[in-house]
Design an enzyme around this catalytic site. Structure first.
Site, PDB file in Angstrom:
ATOM      1  N   GLU A 173       0.884  -1.173   0.000  1.00 45.52           N
ATOM      2  CA  GLU A 173       0.000   0.000   0.000  1.00 45.52           C
ATOM      3  C   GLU A 173       0.913   1.212   0.000  1.00 45.52           C
ATOM      4  O   GLU A 173       1.522   1.531   1.026  1.00 45.52           O
ATOM      5  CB  GLU A 173      -0.883   0.008   1.258  1.00 45.52           C
ATOM      6  CG  GLU A 173      -1.789  -1.193   1.395  1.00 45.52           C
ATOM      7  CD  GLU A 173      -2.893  -1.245   0.356  1.00 45.52           C
ATOM      8  OE1 GLU A 173      -3.034  -0.291  -0.436  1.00 45.52           O
ATOM      9  OE2 GLU A 173      -3.612  -2.258   0.332  1.00 45.52           O
TER      10      GLU A 173
ATOM     11  N   CYS B 164      -2.606   8.662   2.851  1.00 48.76           N
ATOM     12  CA  CYS B 164      -2.254   8.340   1.459  1.00 48.76           C
ATOM     13  C   CYS B 164      -3.413   8.644   0.510  1.00 48.76           C
ATOM     14  O   CYS B 164      -3.204   8.817  -0.679  1.00 48.76           O
ATOM     15  CB  CYS B 164      -1.787   6.902   1.340  1.00 48.76           C
ATOM     16  SG  CYS B 164      -2.878   5.755   2.173  1.00 48.76           S
TER      17      CYS B 164
HETATM   18  P1  NAD Z   1      10.146   6.980   4.404  1.00 45.40           P
HETATM   19  O1  NAD Z   1       9.971   6.659   2.990  1.00 45.40           O
HETATM   20  O2  NAD Z   1      11.527   7.069   4.967  1.00 45.40           O
HETATM   21  O3  NAD Z   1       9.390   5.911   5.338  1.00 45.40           O
HETATM   22  C1  NAD Z   1       8.075   5.500   5.099  1.00 45.40           C
HETATM   23  C2  NAD Z   1       7.824   4.284   5.997  1.00 45.40           C
HETATM   24  O4  NAD Z   1       8.646   3.233   5.559  1.00 45.40           O
HETATM   25  C3  NAD Z   1       8.192   4.485   7.470  1.00 45.40           C
HETATM   26  O5  NAD Z   1       7.223   3.868   8.265  1.00 45.40           O
HETATM   27  C4  NAD Z   1       9.530   3.779   7.633  1.00 45.40           C
HETATM   28  O6  NAD Z   1       9.700   3.197   8.904  1.00 45.40           O
HETATM   29  C5  NAD Z   1       9.453   2.704   6.609  1.00 45.40           C
HETATM   30  N1  NAD Z   1      10.750   2.364   6.031  1.00 45.40           N
HETATM   31  C6  NAD Z   1      11.667   3.199   5.523  1.00 45.40           C
HETATM   32  N2  NAD Z   1      12.731   2.509   5.056  1.00 45.40           N
HETATM   33  C7  NAD Z   1      12.458   1.197   5.281  1.00 45.40           C
HETATM   34  C8  NAD Z   1      13.162  -0.018   5.018  1.00 45.40           C
HETATM   35  N3  NAD Z   1      14.364  -0.037   4.412  1.00 45.40           N
HETATM   36  N4  NAD Z   1      12.593  -1.179   5.398  1.00 45.40           N
HETATM   37  C9  NAD Z   1      11.366  -1.203   5.999  1.00 45.40           C
HETATM   38  N5  NAD Z   1      10.663  -0.081   6.257  1.00 45.40           N
HETATM   39  C10 NAD Z   1      11.194   1.092   5.902  1.00 45.40           C
HETATM   40  O7  NAD Z   1       9.410   8.321   4.620  1.00 45.40           O
HETATM   41  P2  NAD Z   1       8.799   9.048   5.850  1.00 45.40           P
HETATM   42  O8  NAD Z   1       9.446  10.373   5.949  1.00 45.40           O
HETATM   43  O9  NAD Z   1       8.725   8.224   7.100  1.00 45.40           O
HETATM   44  O10 NAD Z   1       7.334   9.192   5.289  1.00 45.40           O
HETATM   45  C11 NAD Z   1       7.103  10.052   4.192  1.00 45.40           C
HETATM   46  C12 NAD Z   1       6.584   9.338   2.995  1.00 45.40           C
HETATM   47  O11 NAD Z   1       6.127   8.046   3.292  1.00 45.40           O
HETATM   48  C13 NAD Z   1       5.402  10.109   2.472  1.00 45.40           C
HETATM   49  O12 NAD Z   1       5.782  10.943   1.437  1.00 45.40           O
HETATM   50  C14 NAD Z   1       4.434   9.067   2.039  1.00 45.40           C
HETATM   51  O13 NAD Z   1       4.521   8.864   0.655  1.00 45.40           O
HETATM   52  C15 NAD Z   1       4.895   7.809   2.668  1.00 45.40           C
HETATM   53  N6  NAD Z   1       3.958   7.295   3.655  1.00 45.40           N
HETATM   54  C16 NAD Z   1       2.867   6.689   3.167  1.00 45.40           C
HETATM   55  C17 NAD Z   1       1.939   6.168   4.026  1.00 45.40           C
HETATM   56  C18 NAD Z   1       0.716   5.490   3.511  1.00 45.40           C
HETATM   57  O14 NAD Z   1      -0.258   5.367   4.238  1.00 45.40           O
HETATM   58  N7  NAD Z   1       0.728   5.008   2.266  1.00 45.40           N
HETATM   59  C19 NAD Z   1       2.123   6.292   5.392  1.00 45.40           C
HETATM   60  C20 NAD Z   1       3.268   6.941   5.868  1.00 45.40           C
HETATM   61  C21 NAD Z   1       4.190   7.413   4.974  1.00 45.40           C
END
Ligand code: NAD
Length: 486
Positions: free
Chosen positions: A248, A282
């Site tokens: 997702e 999202c």
């Molecule tokens: P990010 O891309 O660093 O992290 C997003 C999520 O992924 C976090 O929960 C993080 O713990 C996890 N993550 C990151 N790297 C990972 C890895 N190597 N292995 C497993 N999990 C990992 O960004 P962020 O600053 O935390 O969030 C911003 C972006 O994330 C937003 O722009 C949005 O697109 C996306 N986001 C989407 C949703 C959703 O409901 N689809 C929710 C939260 C964040």
């Protein structure tokens, strides 16, 4: 009054502390409220072993008994709603009433999937006399799941609900910033009598945890909610062992506003929805494509309601929008607004970060944003809306489909033919007409294109947590076998 919980790892049915901890911060103040336990290598190995043992027990538990445990846990979470919502508001920042609604929503996911657990039907296929073909569904195995910080309780709830209902065990890494929501789920399942090892909760360094868990042969499904870039990275990792994924990912939801609706009502409704969870959803409506005939009335109603959104500490009564969940979002939104402003966008309201502590940023409305502004392509994931005028429904649909995302999309119209075109032609997993609600437990939710793979919820959600097995059963051995066959 409740205090923020002492967050621990939950492995093999027992709580455990970690040698390393990191601060958990209240985004409304920037102050530390607790500590995040960081799982080490041994914790992850133990979780894997526990999940294997838990799977053996849980897959042999009847669907009805599984549903009973899930419903008991959901009832406990409903009973503990004040305590859970309090922790969510402290760690995430959202207003307390919205945190309460999140807990209810998380419980609805559990309750729905508990029902689905008992409807994982197989089928008997008509066949020749003496042989019977059967198709059955079995739980896939141990699930490695990763949930984000925007909904600290309902996001992990979705994945845990699907896995447990299907008879899988799960190791879930919940978000570093917001661990208490997931911890309360584990606590409820522990108290509801879930067998040890079926649910394991870890926190820590995301890349370390995913790179350890995903290649393990015991892990039979990877479920992730988060950004598209991380989703692609995890999918690549899973593909090396042909492990299926449920993804997702990000969105950049378009809203098509036709000229037959009340522009003031639609504008006010859009602004209020944009402020939900400070836009960190999202499915948050973001790109508003408005028929030029009602553009001015719609945009000014939108901006007026956005400017009136009461931003503040989520604990204070009357707060409509809390801070953003972490400093990364504030910096990202600021950069997108500055870029759009520099390229000629009009700022109708917001656009200035307030002084003082916390990660606050007001609902910001940009109008007449040029195509080359970054916000037209990059998901803001914050309280930022773009309102652009369009000359026709064709132009609006083209603009809606212009991005690689396809999660949620919305339309405002009372004209059946226009609604039909939006429903049929806009590329998204979820289309809503005259409502900005995109996801409830009883219908599937998920994206197309870069917004992900698979669906959660509805009848479809369970399909990822099971695999299909075909069985051919001949009643008697052949007495005179021939070498034959196509
Ligand atoms: P990010 O891309 O660093 O992290 C997003 C999520 O992924 C976090 O929960 C993080 O713990 C996890 N993550 C990151 N790297 C990972 C890895 N190597 N292995 C497993 N999990 C990992 O960004 P962020 O600053 O935390 O969030 C911003 C972006 O994330 C937003 O722009 C949005 O697109 C996306 N986001 C989407 C949703 C959703 O409901 N689809 C929710 C939260 C964040």
């Amino acid at each position: 009054m409740f205090s923020y919980p002492d967050v621990q790892l939950y492995i093999g049915g027992a709580w455990r502390k970690a040698a390393e901890t990191l601060p958990v911060v209240n985004p409304a103040t920037g102050g530390e409220i607790g500590r995040l336990p960081v799982a080490g290598r041994q914790d992850l190995e133990d979780a894997l072993q526990a999940a294997e043992a838990g799977f053996r027990v849980w897959r042999a538990t009847s669907p009805r008994a599984r549903a009973e445990v899930i419903l008991r846990a959901a009832a406990l979470m409903r009973a503990r709603i004040d305590e859970i919502a309090h922790a969510i508001t402290l760690e995430h920042g959202k207003p307390l009433p919205q945190a309460r609604m999140e807990v209810i929503r998380g419980c609805e996911f559990f309750e729905w999937d508990a029902g689905e657990a008992q409807r994982l039907y197989g089928r008997v296929v008509p066949s020749a006399p003496g042989i019977r073909y059967m198709v059955i569904q079995q739980p896939v195995g141990t699930v490695a799941a990763f949930s984000p910080w925007n909904f600290p309780m309902s996001q992990p709830a979705r994945k845990i609900a699907g896995a447990l209902a299907a008879g899988c065990s799960i190791i879930i890494k919940a978000a570093e910033e917001t661990p208490a929501g997931a911890m309360h789920i584990a606590r409820a399942f522990h108290d509801a009598g879930l067998p040890a090892g079926v649910l394991n909760l870890v926190f820590g360094h995301p890349a370390e945890i995913s790179s350890f868990l995903i290649p393990q042969p015991q892990v039979r499904l990877v479920a992730f909610t988060g950004s598209t870039s991380v989703g692609i990275h995890l999918t690549e990792m899973a593909s090396r062992s042909m492990t299926p994924v449920l993804m997702e990912l990000g969105g950049h939801a378009p809203v098509i506003v036709c000229d037959d609706v009340d522009p003031v009502a639609a504008g006010r409704m859009s602004a209020a929805r944009k402020a939900r969870n400070a836009g960190q959803v999202c499915t948050s409506p973001t790109r508003f494509f408005v028929d030029e005939a009602l553009f001015d009335a719609y945009a000014s109603a939108f901006a007026e309601r956005a400017a009136a959104v009461r931003m503040g500490d989520g604990m204070a009564s009357g707060t409509e929008m809390g801070p953003l969940a972490n400093h990364r979002r504030v910096e990202a939104i600021e950069a997108l607004v500055e870029d759009a402003r520099a390229k000629g966008a009009r700022v109708l309201t917001g656009g200035v970060r307030p002084n003082g502590p916390g990660y606050f940023y007001p609902v910001t409305v940009l109008a007449d944003v040029p195509e080359d502004a970054r916000v037209m392509r990059e998901e803001p994931f914050g309280p930022l809306a773009v309102i652009n005028r369009v000359a026709s429904l064709d132009a609006a649909i083209r603009a809606a489909n212009a991005l690689p995302f396809g999660l949620a999309a919305y339309g405002f119209t009372h004209d059946a033919a226009r609604a039909e075109r939006i429903m049929m032609e806009v590329e998204a997993g979820n289309i809503s007409i005259n409502t900005l609600e995109a996801s409830v437990a009883e219908v599937p939710f998920g994206g197309v294109k870069a917004s992900g793979q698979g669906r959660e919820g509805g009848m479809e959600g369970m399909q990822h947590y099971v695999e299909v097995k075909t069985i051919s059963h001949r009643m008697e051995l052949e007495s005179d076998p021939k070498v034959s066959g196509a």
